[in-house]
Design a protein around this motif. Structure first.
Motif, PDB file in Angstrom:
ATOM      1  N   THR A  66       0.838  -1.195   0.000  1.00 27.02           N
ATOM      2  CA  THR A  66       0.000   0.000   0.000  1.00 27.02           C
ATOM      3  C   THR A  66       0.878   1.251   0.000  1.00 27.02           C
ATOM      4  O   THR A  66       1.860   1.315   0.736  1.00 27.02           O
ATOM      5  CB  THR A  66      -0.899   0.026   1.256  1.00 27.02           C
ATOM      6  OG1 THR A  66      -1.639  -1.178   1.331  1.00 27.02           O
ATOM      7  CG2 THR A  66      -1.851   1.197   1.236  1.00 27.02           C
ATOM      8  N   ASP A  67       0.508   2.228  -0.821  1.00 29.90           N
ATOM      9  CA  ASP A  67       1.162   3.536  -0.770  1.00 29.90           C
ATOM     10  C   ASP A  67       0.546   4.301   0.388  1.00 29.90           C
ATOM     11  O   ASP A  67      -0.675   4.498   0.422  1.00 29.90           O
ATOM     12  CB  ASP A  67       0.917   4.311  -2.069  1.00 29.90           C
ATOM     13  CG  ASP A  67       1.633   3.685  -3.249  1.00 29.90           C
ATOM     14  OD1 ASP A  67       2.870   3.754  -3.271  1.00 29.90           O
ATOM     15  OD2 ASP A  67       0.946   3.139  -4.127  1.00 29.90           O
ATOM     16  N   TYR A  68       1.366   4.735   1.342  1.00 31.38           N
ATOM     17  CA  TYR A  68       0.802   5.456   2.477  1.00 31.38           C
ATOM     18  C   TYR A  68       1.807   6.393   3.120  1.00 31.38           C
ATOM     19  O   TYR A  68       3.014   6.277   2.939  1.00 31.38           O
ATOM     20  CB  TYR A  68       0.217   4.515   3.528  1.00 31.38           C
ATOM     21  CG  TYR A  68       1.205   3.652   4.266  1.00 31.38           C
ATOM     22  CD1 TYR A  68       1.882   4.125   5.390  1.00 31.38           C
ATOM     23  CD2 TYR A  68       1.455   2.343   3.867  1.00 31.38           C
ATOM     24  CE1 TYR A  68       2.771   3.332   6.085  1.00 31.38           C
ATOM     25  CE2 TYR A  68       2.342   1.535   4.551  1.00 31.38           C
ATOM     26  CZ  TYR A  68       2.999   2.036   5.660  1.00 31.38           C
ATOM     27  OH  TYR A  68       3.879   1.238   6.338  1.00 31.38           O
ATOM     28  N   ILE A  69       1.246   7.326   3.870  1.00 27.60           N
ATOM     29  CA  ILE A  69       2.008   8.233   4.718  1.00 27.60           C
ATOM     30  C   ILE A  69       1.542   7.956   6.146  1.00 27.60           C
ATOM     31  O   ILE A  69       0.347   7.953   6.423  1.00 27.60           O
ATOM     32  CB  ILE A  69       1.734   9.711   4.362  1.00 27.60           C
ATOM     33  CG1 ILE A  69       2.130  10.008   2.916  1.00 27.60           C
ATOM     34  CG2 ILE A  69       2.468  10.642   5.318  1.00 27.60           C
ATOM     35  CD1 ILE A  69       1.628  11.351   2.414  1.00 27.60           C
ATOM     36  N   LYS A  70       2.485   7.700   7.028  1.00 25.57           N
ATOM     37  CA  LYS A  70       2.170   7.471   8.437  1.00 25.57           C
ATOM     38  C   LYS A  70       2.722   8.651   9.230  1.00 25.57           C
ATOM     39  O   LYS A  70       3.885   9.026   9.069  1.00 25.57           O
ATOM     40  CB  LYS A  70       2.824   6.175   8.921  1.00 25.57           C
ATOM     41  CG  LYS A  70       2.631   5.890  10.401  1.00 25.57           C
ATOM     42  CD  LYS A  70       3.379   4.626  10.797  1.00 25.57           C
ATOM     43  CE  LYS A  70       3.271   4.343  12.274  1.00 25.57           C
ATOM     44  NZ  LYS A  70       4.074   3.173  12.662  1.00 25.57           N
ATOM     45  N   CYS A  71       1.873   9.240  10.063  1.00 28.42           N
ATOM     46  CA  CYS A  71       2.329  10.398  10.829  1.00 28.42           C
ATOM     47  C   CYS A  71       1.714  10.411  12.220  1.00 28.42           C
ATOM     48  O   CYS A  71       0.778   9.673  12.505  1.00 28.42           O
ATOM     49  CB  CYS A  71       2.015  11.690  10.081  1.00 28.42           C
ATOM     50  SG  CYS A  71       0.319  11.884   9.548  1.00 28.42           S
ATOM     51  N   ASP A  72       2.277  11.249  13.070  1.00 31.35           N
ATOM     52  CA  ASP A  72       1.718  11.460  14.407  1.00 31.35           C
ATOM     53  C   ASP A  72       0.471  12.316  14.301  1.00 31.35           C
ATOM     54  O   ASP A  72       0.338  13.127  13.386  1.00 31.35           O
ATOM     55  CB  ASP A  72       2.728  12.192  15.298  1.00 31.35           C
ATOM     56  CG  ASP A  72       3.789  11.270  15.854  1.00 31.35           C
ATOM     57  OD1 ASP A  72       3.523  10.071  15.990  1.00 31.35           O
ATOM     58  OD2 ASP A  72       4.888  11.764  16.160  1.00 31.35           O
TER      59      ASP A  72
END
Length: 169
Positions: A66-72
């Motif tokens: 999966t293309d994703y951005i993980k952030c706080d």
């Protein structure tokens, strides 16, 4: 008398314990037809926020493909700029990125100055910077869970995709 007092205290504590709501993950999916892009956001109970992208179909869970951005989850806005001429390139700016997973799309993190110089017309003291055409801007506030799409440089081109609230739901 002690028994009645004991029952009252027990019922009070049990109501306090049961009134604590268990935090749950909150997911929200939408489709951007002009970009042929499915976007799923996921606010996790552990304090992580995911923005997942797909060109083929809606995303139901996070995988290595999966293309994703993980952030706080912080009180800042994740800004993603979409170039209609290069629809596989997504440029973004957010100070609290934990991980970027690229597979099918090009997810490019830019520093604030670089981001502003590339996608905005320089403003003046009285007028803010404006988005250059033909770019589109997706604004995601992980804390309040507001999501807005700005289709061009005019202010009235904003579309609210999801209205969040002070609890981030």
């Amino acid at each position: 008398m002690r028994i009645i007092l004991f029952i009252i205290i027990c019922s009070f504590f049990s109501s306090c314990i049961s009134s604590k709501k268990e935090k749950k993950d909150i997911d929200f999916s939408f489709y951007l037809p002009d970009e042929n892009l499915f976007v799923t956001t996921s606010k996790q109970s552990g304090g992580d926020f995911y923005v997942m992208f797909s060109k083929t179909d809606s995303i139901s869970r996070i995988t290595d493909s999966t293309d994703y951005i993980k952030c706080d989850i912080e009180d800042a806005v994740l800004v993603i700029v979409i170039d209609p001429n290069h629809k596989n390139d997504l440029h973004f700016m957010y100070p609290y990125i934990k991980k970027v997973n690229e597979n099918h799309l090009n997810l490019v993190k830019l520093e604030p100055d670089d981001f502003t110089n590339r996608f905005y017309h320089q403003g003046t003291r009285t007028n803010p910077d404006t988005l250059r055409n033909p770019y589109k801007k997706l604004l995601i506030a992980p804390m309040s869970y507001n999501i807005v799409l700005q289709r061009d440089s005019t202010f009235d081109s904003q579309i609210r995709i999801k209205k969040g609230n002070m609890w981030g739901e």
